[in-house]
Scaffold this active site. Structure first.
Site, PDB file in Angstrom:
ATOM      1  N   HIS A  25       0.801  -1.238   0.000  1.00 28.76           N
ATOM      2  CA  HIS A  25       0.000   0.000   0.000  1.00 28.76           C
ATOM      3  C   HIS A  25       0.833   1.287   0.000  1.00 28.76           C
ATOM      4  O   HIS A  25       0.759   2.123   0.882  1.00 28.76           O
ATOM      5  CB  HIS A  25      -1.115   0.013   1.047  1.00 28.76           C
ATOM      6  CG  HIS A  25      -0.743  -0.320   2.473  1.00 28.76           C
ATOM      7  ND1 HIS A  25       0.183   0.374   3.182  1.00 28.76           N
ATOM      8  CD2 HIS A  25      -1.230  -1.265   3.308  1.00 28.76           C
ATOM      9  CE1 HIS A  25       0.256  -0.117   4.397  1.00 28.76           C
ATOM     10  NE2 HIS A  25      -0.582  -1.120   4.500  1.00 28.76           N
ATOM     11  N   HIS A  79      -5.212  -8.818  14.308  1.00 31.76           N
ATOM     12  CA  HIS A  79      -5.329  -7.651  13.423  1.00 31.76           C
ATOM     13  C   HIS A  79      -6.038  -8.098  12.154  1.00 31.76           C
ATOM     14  O   HIS A  79      -5.721  -9.147  11.601  1.00 31.76           O
ATOM     15  CB  HIS A  79      -3.911  -7.156  13.128  1.00 31.76           C
ATOM     16  CG  HIS A  79      -3.819  -5.961  12.248  1.00 31.76           C
ATOM     17  ND1 HIS A  79      -4.772  -4.969  12.197  1.00 31.76           N
ATOM     18  CD2 HIS A  79      -2.834  -5.557  11.383  1.00 31.76           C
ATOM     19  CE1 HIS A  79      -4.390  -4.026  11.344  1.00 31.76           C
ATOM     20  NE2 HIS A  79      -3.223  -4.367  10.838  1.00 31.76           N
ATOM     21  N   GLU A  81      -6.213  -6.475   9.169  1.00 37.29           N
ATOM     22  CA  GLU A  81      -5.721  -6.074   7.851  1.00 37.29           C
ATOM     23  C   GLU A  81      -5.443  -7.340   7.035  1.00 37.29           C
ATOM     24  O   GLU A  81      -5.019  -8.371   7.567  1.00 37.29           O
ATOM     25  CB  GLU A  81      -4.462  -5.191   7.978  1.00 37.29           C
ATOM     26  CG  GLU A  81      -4.158  -4.499   6.664  1.00 37.29           C
ATOM     27  CD  GLU A  81      -3.204  -3.303   6.767  1.00 37.29           C
ATOM     28  OE1 GLU A  81      -2.639  -3.054   7.845  1.00 37.29           O
ATOM     29  OE2 GLU A  81      -3.036  -2.611   5.733  1.00 37.29           O
ATOM     30  N   ASP A  83      -3.330  -8.628   5.108  1.00 36.49           N
ATOM     31  CA  ASP A  83      -2.099  -9.430   5.058  1.00 36.49           C
ATOM     32  C   ASP A  83      -2.067 -10.465   6.186  1.00 36.49           C
ATOM     33  O   ASP A  83      -1.275 -11.405   6.142  1.00 36.49           O
ATOM     34  CB  ASP A  83      -0.836  -8.550   5.081  1.00 36.49           C
ATOM     35  CG  ASP A  83      -0.845  -7.482   6.147  1.00 36.49           C
ATOM     36  OD1 ASP A  83      -1.930  -7.022   6.536  1.00 36.49           O
ATOM     37  OD2 ASP A  83       0.245  -7.091   6.602  1.00 36.49           O
ATOM     38  N   HIS A 145      -1.793  -0.721  14.688  1.00 37.21           N
ATOM     39  CA  HIS A 145      -2.036   0.580  14.095  1.00 37.21           C
ATOM     40  C   HIS A 145      -3.463   0.731  13.567  1.00 37.21           C
ATOM     41  O   HIS A 145      -3.760   1.728  12.890  1.00 37.21           O
ATOM     42  CB  HIS A 145      -1.015   0.827  12.961  1.00 37.21           C
ATOM     43  CG  HIS A 145      -1.182  -0.090  11.773  1.00 37.21           C
ATOM     44  ND1 HIS A 145      -1.402   0.407  10.509  1.00 37.21           N
ATOM     45  CD2 HIS A 145      -1.210  -1.433  11.636  1.00 37.21           C
ATOM     46  CE1 HIS A 145      -1.530  -0.577   9.654  1.00 37.21           C
ATOM     47  NE2 HIS A 145      -1.409  -1.713  10.309  1.00 37.21           N
ATOM     48  N   ASP A 164       1.723  -6.417  14.021  1.00 35.74           N
ATOM     49  CA  ASP A 164       2.587  -5.518  13.243  1.00 35.74           C
ATOM     50  C   ASP A 164       3.693  -4.876  14.085  1.00 35.74           C
ATOM     51  O   ASP A 164       4.733  -4.465  13.550  1.00 35.74           O
ATOM     52  CB  ASP A 164       1.747  -4.397  12.609  1.00 35.74           C
ATOM     53  CG  ASP A 164       0.993  -4.857  11.362  1.00 35.74           C
ATOM     54  OD1 ASP A 164       1.359  -5.880  10.769  1.00 35.74           O
ATOM     55  OD2 ASP A 164       0.040  -4.169  10.979  1.00 35.74           O
ATOM     56  N   TYR A 192       9.817   0.318   8.672  1.00 35.44           N
ATOM     57  CA  TYR A 192       8.459  -0.111   9.024  1.00 35.44           C
ATOM     58  C   TYR A 192       7.834   0.879  10.003  1.00 35.44           C
ATOM     59  O   TYR A 192       6.694   1.327   9.838  1.00 35.44           O
ATOM     60  CB  TYR A 192       8.515  -1.514   9.648  1.00 35.44           C
ATOM     61  CG  TYR A 192       7.178  -2.184   9.725  1.00 35.44           C
ATOM     62  CD1 TYR A 192       6.771  -3.062   8.728  1.00 35.44           C
ATOM     63  CD2 TYR A 192       6.308  -1.936  10.766  1.00 35.44           C
ATOM     64  CE1 TYR A 192       5.531  -3.669   8.778  1.00 35.44           C
ATOM     65  CE2 TYR A 192       5.070  -2.537  10.822  1.00 35.44           C
ATOM     66  CZ  TYR A 192       4.688  -3.401   9.835  1.00 35.44           C
ATOM     67  OH  TYR A 192       3.450  -3.991   9.887  1.00 35.44           O
ATOM     68  N   HIS A 225       5.478  -9.758  10.890  1.00 36.08           N
ATOM     69  CA  HIS A 225       6.326  -9.592   9.694  1.00 36.08           C
ATOM     70  C   HIS A 225       7.792  -9.683  10.104  1.00 36.08           C
ATOM     71  O   HIS A 225       8.198  -9.113  11.121  1.00 36.08           O
ATOM     72  CB  HIS A 225       6.131  -8.215   9.054  1.00 36.08           C
ATOM     73  CG  HIS A 225       4.749  -7.948   8.539  1.00 36.08           C
ATOM     74  ND1 HIS A 225       4.227  -8.572   7.434  1.00 36.08           N
ATOM     75  CD2 HIS A 225       3.791  -7.086   8.968  1.00 36.08           C
ATOM     76  CE1 HIS A 225       3.001  -8.116   7.214  1.00 36.08           C
ATOM     77  NE2 HIS A 225       2.713  -7.220   8.127  1.00 36.08           N
TER      78      HIS A 225
HETATM   79 FE1  FEO Z   1      -1.453  -3.712   9.487  1.00 37.05          FE
HETATM   80 FE2  FEO Z   1       0.713  -6.221   8.599  1.00 37.05          FE
HETATM   81  O1  FEO Z   1      -0.896  -5.265   8.595  1.00 37.05           O
END
Ligand code: FEO
Length: 393
Positions: A25, A79, A81, A83, A145, A164, A192, A225
């Site tokens: 993104h 989370h 999101e 991913d 986040h 994250d 990041y 991640h």
């Molecule tokens: Fe906020 Fe790794 O997604």
């Protein structure tokens, strides 16, 4: 396929490695990324997060090498999101008895993302789920986040799984911090933070305090991640403390774009003045550096000099884009200055000054503009501006 990796007895990494992702993104991921999911096996079994949708077979293969996915009891959704949640619709087909655990905001987000009936149980800070010789404890991490964000703590193994938080977009076949070049990993962690967490930085110190107050020992930080922190925890925790409170280096970034090299010539003369004063600096041409890499640099520097030619009664479009991005990320405790060449109006300097002030950057000089092409006297003023910046820490 790489096998699952054991973190501790009964705790496995079963995520996926995305070697080829180069864009996230609007953020360049030149080192790829990983989507970390963790399988926790007590008498009952929980999966902590899933992976991006296309990587479901990879995660499933790793789980199947350990157990039948149909026997998983819980899926912790730290989370929503995509991913981390993209594989949920496929996962629930293969693990029909798994109950999803999410925050109140997580439940709303799951409903809005997938618009399907999911077996969900709400959890909040302090709640625990006993797996039988392993216990999951939850800590809401509102706006870190997203509103739904949550950390999961594995009590008996002292592993914090903050999704994250503490992550890096970094693909490697090694899972742990001490198996990878630390400087590279820290660099990716800074990038990041600078691009994802910086606008929410003020929320981090209170959350870290809350974790400390809970008195929970942390032997490993397993983010969603990049690498798992098991050796250099002090380093990443100190970095997060610094980044979230605006601690940076005595360093000046000279960030610019240029039409006919006049603003670039000014940028070089400003950098010369900074160097002559013995201060570290870096020249950054915005069309040669991606804004997400520039943000990593901004995170680590106390002063930014922003240079733009005046075009169409305003700033160069690339500088405008950078300023918008910078404003959204709300850098802490920075000082700034504007410079650039112009032909007649010279509107870029006041526009940059307004933008810097609008995002809370202290403007330490009215700025320097030069008509058309800088001469010797103009360049000397640039050198002097550089020296002034170097003296401003
Ligand atoms: Fe906020 Fe790794 O997604």
């Amino acid at each position: 396929m790489q096998k699952p990796v054991q973190l501790k007895d009964g705790v496995y990494w079963v995520g996926a490695i995305d070697w080829n992702v180069r864009e996230f993104h609007g953020y360049t991921t030149s080192s790829g990324s990983t989507y970390n999911a963790y399988l926790v096996r007590g008498e009952k079994t929980a999966l902590i997060d899933t992976v991006k949708a296309g990587f479901f077979p990879e995660m499933l293969g790793r789980i199947e090498s350990i157990m039948d996915p149909a026997e998983i009891d819980y899926l912790v959704v730290n989370h929503v999101e995509m991913d981390h949640s993209g594989a949920i619709p496929m996962f629930v087909q293969r693990a029909p008895r798994a109950k999803l655990l999410a925050t109140d905001n997580g439940i709303k987000a799951l409903q809005r993302h997938f618009r399907m009936d999911l077996p969900i149980q709400k959890v909040k800070t302090g709640d625990e789920i006993a797996l039988g010789n392993k216990t999951l404890q939850f800590l809401e991490a509102y706006m870190l986040h997203w509103p739904d964000s949550m950390f999961t703590y594995l009590k008996e193994d002292c592993i914090l799984m903050p999704n994250d938080g503490f992550g890096q977009h970094y693909a490697s076949h090694h899972r742990f911090d001490d198996e990878n070049p630390l400087e590279t990993v820290m660099d990716e962690a800074a990038k990041y933070f600078g691009n994802i967490l910086m606008p929410l930085a003020p929320l981090i110190p209170p959350l870290l305090k809350k974790v400390k107050k809970m008195g929970i020992p942390i032997e490993m930080i397993a983010p969603s991640h990049g690498v798992i922190w098991r050796t250099h925890l002090d380093k990443i925790l100190q970095a997060y403390t610094d980044w979230s409170t605006g601690v940076a280096q005595d360093r000046v970034l000279v960030i610019y774009d240029t039409m006919w090299q006049s603003t670039e010539t000014m940028a070089r003369a400003i950098a010369q003045g900074i160097s002559e004063a013995g201060v570290e600096n870096k020249l950054i041409h915005v069309r040669r550096n991606h804004r997400s890499d520039i943000m990593k640099e901004v995170l680590g520097a106390k002063i930014v000099a922003i240079g733009s030619p005046t075009i169409n009664e305003g700033v160069f479009p690339t500088i405008g884009e950078l300023l918008i991005y910078l404003k959204g990320l709300r850098p802490l405790k920075k000082k700034g200055v504007a410079f650039g060449s112009y032909g007649w109006g010279g509107e870029a300097i006041p526009a940059i000054n307004d933008a810097l002030k609008g995002m809370g950057i202290e403007v330490i000089d009215p700025g320097l503009s030069v008509m058309y092409v800088p001469g010797e006297d103009d360049l000397e003023k640039c050198v002097q501006l550089g020296k002034k910046l170097a003296a401003s820490f």
